[in-house]
Design an enzyme around this catalytic site. Structure first.
Site: not given
Ligand code: AMP
Ligand code: ZN
Length: 106
Positions: A92, A99
């Site tokens: 995804g 991050h």
């Protein structure tokens, strides 16, 4: 630094973001498409594409990133929160600069 990376551009100030925190190693800013009332991203200034690309040398950076999550969550008024690291396209991930998502408040 990668010239075609949107998060590197935010880090360099080339495109704007709703920044909530910055230090020598990290920047944190609100996600442009929030999944919750509060949703921000903790982004190391070092351009590493994914968690899979991290090596032993990145251990302090990863540790510091995780420790920032509760501090910044508290600064945003979150009592509890969720964290998420999408890894790889199949995981995804859309922006290939590592991050941590931090979100909550709904
Ligand atoms: P991921 O799927 O884990 O790679 O998540 C990337 C996140 O970055 C998504 O939640 C996007 O909404 C967010 N995003 C993309 N571009 C920007 C931007 N310019 N400013 C803030 N957040 C962004
Ligand atoms: Zn980058």
């Amino acid at each position: 630094m990668s010239t075609d990376c949107i998060f590197c551009k935010i880090i360099n100030g080339d495109i704007p973001a709703k920044k909530i925190y910055e230090d020598h190693d990290f920047i944190a800013f609100h996600d442009i498409k929030p999944m919750a009332k509060i949703h921000f991203l903790i982004v190391p200034k070092l351009h590493v594409e994914t968690l899979k690309d991290c090596k032993d040398v990145h251990e302090p950076l990863l540790g510091k990133a995780l420790l920032l999550a509760p501090k910044l969550a508290e600064s945003q008024g979150l009592v509890g929160f969720k964290t998420l690291i999408n890894t790889g396209r199949e995981g995804g991930q859309e922006v290939f600069h590592i991050h941590i998502h931090v979100f909550g408040g709904n």
